[in-house]
Design an enzyme around this catalytic site. Structure first.
Site, PDB file in Angstrom:
ATOM      1  N   ARG A 116       0.842  -1.193   0.000  1.00 19.71           N
ATOM      2  CA  ARG A 116       0.000   0.000   0.000  1.00 19.71           C
ATOM      3  C   ARG A 116       0.879   1.245   0.000  1.00 19.71           C
ATOM      4  O   ARG A 116       2.089   1.180   0.228  1.00 19.71           O
ATOM      5  CB  ARG A 116      -0.920  -0.020   1.217  1.00 19.71           C
ATOM      6  CG  ARG A 116      -0.150  -0.017   2.532  1.00 19.71           C
ATOM      7  CD  ARG A 116      -1.048  -0.026   3.739  1.00 19.71           C
ATOM      8  NE  ARG A 116      -0.255   0.060   4.954  1.00 19.71           N
ATOM      9  CZ  ARG A 116      -0.761   0.356   6.148  1.00 19.71           C
ATOM     10  NH1 ARG A 116      -2.038   0.587   6.277  1.00 19.71           N
ATOM     11  NH2 ARG A 116       0.010   0.411   7.206  1.00 19.71           N
ATOM     12  N   GLU A 155      -3.073   7.124   6.899  1.00 12.96           N
ATOM     13  CA  GLU A 155      -1.658   7.246   7.244  1.00 12.96           C
ATOM     14  C   GLU A 155      -0.803   7.714   6.064  1.00 12.96           C
ATOM     15  O   GLU A 155       0.110   7.033   5.610  1.00 12.96           O
ATOM     16  CB  GLU A 155      -1.120   5.925   7.786  1.00 12.96           C
ATOM     17  CG  GLU A 155      -1.717   5.532   9.116  1.00 12.96           C
ATOM     18  CD  GLU A 155      -1.146   4.251   9.689  1.00 12.96           C
ATOM     19  OE1 GLU A 155      -1.286   4.025  10.907  1.00 12.96           O
ATOM     20  OE2 GLU A 155      -0.550   3.464   8.917  1.00 12.96           O
ATOM     21  N   CYS A 160       8.321  10.265  -3.350  1.00 21.07           N
ATOM     22  CA  CYS A 160       8.524   9.800  -4.725  1.00 21.07           C
ATOM     23  C   CYS A 160       9.585  10.667  -5.382  1.00 21.07           C
ATOM     24  O   CYS A 160       9.612  11.890  -5.199  1.00 21.07           O
ATOM     25  CB  CYS A 160       7.209   9.873  -5.494  1.00 21.07           C
ATOM     26  SG  CYS A 160       7.346   9.371  -7.222  1.00 21.07           S
ATOM     27  N   CYS A 162      10.203  10.573  -8.835  1.00 19.37           N
ATOM     28  CA  CYS A 162       9.999  10.452 -10.280  1.00 19.37           C
ATOM     29  C   CYS A 162      10.203  11.805 -10.967  1.00 19.37           C
ATOM     30  O   CYS A 162      10.234  12.853 -10.309  1.00 19.37           O
ATOM     31  CB  CYS A 162       8.601   9.907 -10.568  1.00 19.37           C
ATOM     32  SG  CYS A 162       7.264  11.108 -10.357  1.00 19.37           S
ATOM     33  N   CYS A 165       7.664  14.465 -10.035  1.00 17.83           N
ATOM     34  CA  CYS A 165       7.884  15.077  -8.721  1.00 17.83           C
ATOM     35  C   CYS A 165       9.065  16.043  -8.755  1.00 17.83           C
ATOM     36  O   CYS A 165       9.027  17.098  -8.111  1.00 17.83           O
ATOM     37  CB  CYS A 165       8.105  13.989  -7.671  1.00 17.83           C
ATOM     38  SG  CYS A 165       6.599  13.082  -7.249  1.00 17.83           S
ATOM     39  N   GLU A 313      -6.882   4.764  15.722  1.00 18.80           N
ATOM     40  CA  GLU A 313      -6.378   3.398  15.812  1.00 18.80           C
ATOM     41  C   GLU A 313      -5.633   3.207  17.130  1.00 18.80           C
ATOM     42  O   GLU A 313      -4.853   4.066  17.540  1.00 18.80           O
ATOM     43  CB  GLU A 313      -5.402   3.074  14.671  1.00 18.80           C
ATOM     44  CG  GLU A 313      -6.016   2.925  13.305  1.00 18.80           C
ATOM     45  CD  GLU A 313      -4.984   2.475  12.276  1.00 18.80           C
ATOM     46  OE1 GLU A 313      -3.947   1.886  12.671  1.00 18.80           O
ATOM     47  OE2 GLU A 313      -5.200   2.723  11.080  1.00 18.80           O
ATOM     48  N   GLU A 361      -1.001  -8.471   8.415  1.00 15.60           N
ATOM     49  CA  GLU A 361      -1.560  -8.104   9.722  1.00 15.60           C
ATOM     50  C   GLU A 361      -2.477  -9.185  10.304  1.00 15.60           C
ATOM     51  O   GLU A 361      -3.314  -8.901  11.160  1.00 15.60           O
ATOM     52  CB  GLU A 361      -2.302  -6.770   9.593  1.00 15.60           C
ATOM     53  CG  GLU A 361      -1.335  -5.635   9.294  1.00 15.60           C
ATOM     54  CD  GLU A 361      -2.016  -4.319   8.956  1.00 15.60           C
ATOM     55  OE1 GLU A 361      -1.490  -3.270   9.382  1.00 15.60           O
ATOM     56  OE2 GLU A 361      -3.045  -4.326   8.273  1.00 15.60           O
ATOM     57  N   HIS A 364      -1.986  -9.190  13.960  1.00 10.95           N
ATOM     58  CA  HIS A 364      -2.144  -7.924  14.675  1.00 10.95           C
ATOM     59  C   HIS A 364      -3.366  -8.025  15.587  1.00 10.95           C
ATOM     60  O   HIS A 364      -4.357  -8.659  15.263  1.00 10.95           O
ATOM     61  CB  HIS A 364      -2.326  -6.785  13.666  1.00 10.95           C
ATOM     62  CG  HIS A 364      -2.196  -5.422  14.250  1.00 10.95           C
ATOM     63  ND1 HIS A 364      -3.135  -4.887  15.116  1.00 10.95           N
ATOM     64  CD2 HIS A 364      -1.246  -4.471  14.091  1.00 10.95           C
ATOM     65  CE1 HIS A 364      -2.753  -3.660  15.455  1.00 10.95           C
ATOM     66  NE2 HIS A 364      -1.617  -3.387  14.852  1.00 10.95           N
TER      67      HIS A 364
END
Length: 679
Positions: A116, A155, A160, A162, A165, A313, A361, A364
């Site tokens: 992710r 989060e 980056c 690239c 950017c 969280e 996870e 978790h």
């Protein structure tokens, strides 16, 4: 006056991240989750964070059926939903069709579709696709009775490198320096080692080798500013898409304590409510630091919007990603959760609701374990927390009143970490700010965690640890605060560099701060880890300095303590100076905590800022207040493994769970009791 996250549901939230798509082939689990939701005394689930691949399985082909069903089920069960936008994990088809959405690493290699948060915040394609899915979600669910708020992405983080950017970085610095390359050269001190620029087209990212990371401090500082700016700009585009289609629901995103790459204060301007993920290392060798370190960051996120925040969280039981994943001892789940409420949270939420069968996870902590029922220790602990939250529901929307502030500056942290002096490896900026907060926490004195540009006039005492980078606005703000009657306590490294990390000329601290504090800082002696220097107060009490000692000269300031060893014995280590109608204290060395503990107590007593409890509580015991102008609520907390008996209170209080009237309170190990003041 109370302020609620959503006026249509004026209650403390209790729930957590829910990933029903993992169970789409066993929908009977969805029904079981609704049953367990009520047994756990939960009333909220956060849904949709990683659902993009389910919602848009092929480009332009949408399927909202599972989300329709889940929202209806949660609402029918009496619950509410915080609905997430899914940009934290885009679908595989997008990476294959549009490789530009994938990040490029510092070494120039484009990442594959894997984990992710592997997406470029600059990519026009990615921004367009995110806007499309967010708009559709907002249009479809903005008026669903279950939906309380929007959780934008998850989060945020990562950088980056690239070409898109890097072009954006050039545009960013060109705008920052008003298209004047000479201004950039001056700000970056580019004549050093002959690194002068003649065109903005020559600007490149720092990094790639050791020299380029440290040679131009202004370049590295502006790169960090750019990365933060680009992330926040991306979030703003996400939020704008939701707000356009659904203007009535509040927006938040979950942030992480001390997360370095993003200036969260600037990010807070995009959201209506702040939220935080919190995973302290309870019962570790650092357990004694955990309570006040965690409280510091809760106060930081509360201060962002000067209103209640959300604990988005936390771990029921344990996490799975630390080096050592230790279970919380009995009572600690409830105590840790309710600590957030004590410091202004209007929610206790967990990651995660139900443990998955696979993936990173799967082990978790979760409310519902792999066994899949309510007959577990953790489930019972969560249900007990929920029972407490129901009993104290009237606390929702109340405020935390403060008379003290600690300055924590994100860009100052960046500049300190990048500067080669003092202790090169770790200058301990965050650690130090937390340590200067600790005596306040122990006394139950609430504090705001502010920026040096914030209005300081509401505070009787402002503490400014290691404020190395001070721009003109900061200097003027600190000066005016003291001049108009405030008490300012600053430490070593004050006022050494401007906003471009260029050293001030004319002596430290910068410009008029020398007059405010009545001192001149000539040199800094860095100590090895095994070294200490003796510091003696004027009453003869001795303390130990560690890490670093500045050699300062009193230029009008009263000397409160001097060094008593090393070649600078007799030089001031702590001073105070009257300026205008206020006072400015300067601590020239880092101490082990005992010196600041003593001086802090003296200053608070002089300012009549009283501890919350009438007597100093035992170690790792504290009490904090929330109030609304009419009522006061006291959270008495025991972070030790020993029970406490007969802890005196100021006045008479009622236990909000038992109804018992108290003038003193007993606490079990790792226990918390919430009391309401009786008139």
């Amino acid at each position: 006056m109370k302020r609620y996250i959503n006026e249509k549901f004026p209650h403390l939230l209790h729930g957590g991240d829910y990933n029903p798509e993992q169970w789409i082939d066993t929908k009977e689990i969805w029904d079981e989750d609704m049953r367990l939701l009520n047994l756990a005394n939960c009333n909220e689930l956060t849904v949709g964070i990683f659902s993009w691949a389910m919602l848009e399985p092929q480009e332009g082909c949408y399927d909202f059926s599972f989300l329709d069903e889940i929202l209806d089920k949660v609402y029918a069960a009496g619950g509410r939903v915080i609905l997430a936008t899914p940009s934290a994990s885009r679908p595989r088809w997008m990476a294959e069709a549009y490789p530009e959405v994938l990040r490029v690493s510092e070494n120039g290699v484009r990442d594959r579709y894997r984990v992710r948060h592997n997406h470029c915040y600059t990519s026009p394609v990615y921004r367009k696709k995110v806007q499309e899915i967010n708009t559709k979600l907002a249009e479809r669910y903005g008026k669903h009775p279950a939906v309380l708020a929007w959780h934008i992405s998850n989060e945020y983080g990562g950088r980056c490198y690239c070409p898109l950017c890097e072009d954006a970085f050039r545009s960013y610095v060109k705008d920052r320096y008003e298209g004047d390359i000479d201004k950039l050269n001056h700000a970056w001190w580019a004549n050093f080692w002959g690194h002068r620029y003649t065109s903005f087209d020559q600007v490149e990212f720092p990094g790639g080798n050791r020299e380029s990371l440290s040679i131009l401090g202004g370049l590295t500082l502006d790169f960090k500013r750019f990365c933060s700016h680009q992330t926040i700009d991306f979030m703003k585009a996400e939020a704008d898409a939701v707000r356009t289609a659904c203007p009535d629901l509040p927006i938040t995103t979950n942030m992480m304590p001390g997360f370095e790459p993003i200036n969260y204060r600037e990010m807070a301007q995009v959201m209506d409510v702040a939220s935080v993920d919190s995973y302290p290392s309870w019962h570790s060798p650092q357990h004694d630091r955990c309570p006040y370190r965690t409280a510091f960051w809760f106060d930081f996120f509360r201060t962002m919007k000067h209103r209640s925040f959300l604990l988005m969280e936390s771990a029921p039981g344990l996490v799975n990603w630390k080096d050592f994943n230790k279970l919380k001892r009995p009572g600690m789940d409830r105590l840790g959760a309710l600590q957030a409420v004590a410091h202004g949270s209007d929610s206790v939420q967990y990651f995660q609701w139900r443990k998955g069968r696979g993936g990173a996870e799967k082990f978790h902590g979760a409310v519902v374990d792999h066994v899949g029922c309510e007959n577990t220790r953790i489930f019972r602990a969560v249900a007990e927390t929920g029972k407490t939250l129901k009993a104290i529901d009237e606390v929702c929307g109340t405020a935390v009143k403060t008379r003290v502030a600690v300055i924590y500056d994100w860009e100052n942290r960046w500049a300190l970490e990048n500067s080669s002096f003092f202790v090169k490896a770790d200058k301990k900026y965050s650690f130090t700010c937390e340590e200067y907060y600790a005596p306040l926490w122990r006394r139950g004195i609430s504090a705001d965690i502010v920026s040096p540009h914030d209005d300081l006039t509401p505070y009787d005492l402002v503490i400014a640890p290691m404020l190395y980078m001070t721009d003109e606005t900061t200097i003027q703000n600190l000066t005016a605060y003291v001049e108009q009657g405030g008490t300012l306590y600053a430490t070593y490294l004050l006022g050494m560099a401007n906003e471009n990390d260029l050293c001030y000329l004319g002596g430290f601290p910068a410009k008029g701060l020398k007059e405010v504090f009545g001192i001149w800082n000539e040199e800094l002696d860095t100590l090895y880890p095994e070294e200490t220097v003796c510091v003696r107060m004027t009453d003869g009490t001795e303390y130990r300095a560690v890490d670093g000692c500045e050699i300062i000269h009193a230029k009008g300031a009263q000397v409160l303590a001097t060094y008593e060893s090393e070649f600078y014995a007799g030089s001031p280590a702590l001073t105070v100076h009257s300026y205008g109608t206020g006072k400015a204290y300067y601590q020239a060395c880092r101490d082990t905590g005992e010196l600041w503990e003593r001086v802090c107590g003296d200053i608070l007593a002089e300012l009549n800022v009283l501890p919350t409890l009438p007597e100093a509580p035992p170690h790792n015991v504290t009490a904090h207040l929330r109030e609304d102008g009419d009522d006061q609520y006291l959270f008495v907390q025991n972070y030790s493994d020993a029970p406490i008996q007969g802890l005196p209170l100021r006045g008479e209080w009622k236990d909000m769970e038992s109804g018992e009237k108290l003038c003193a309170v007993d606490l079990d190990a790792f226990d918390i009791r919430i009391l309401k003041k009786l008139s």
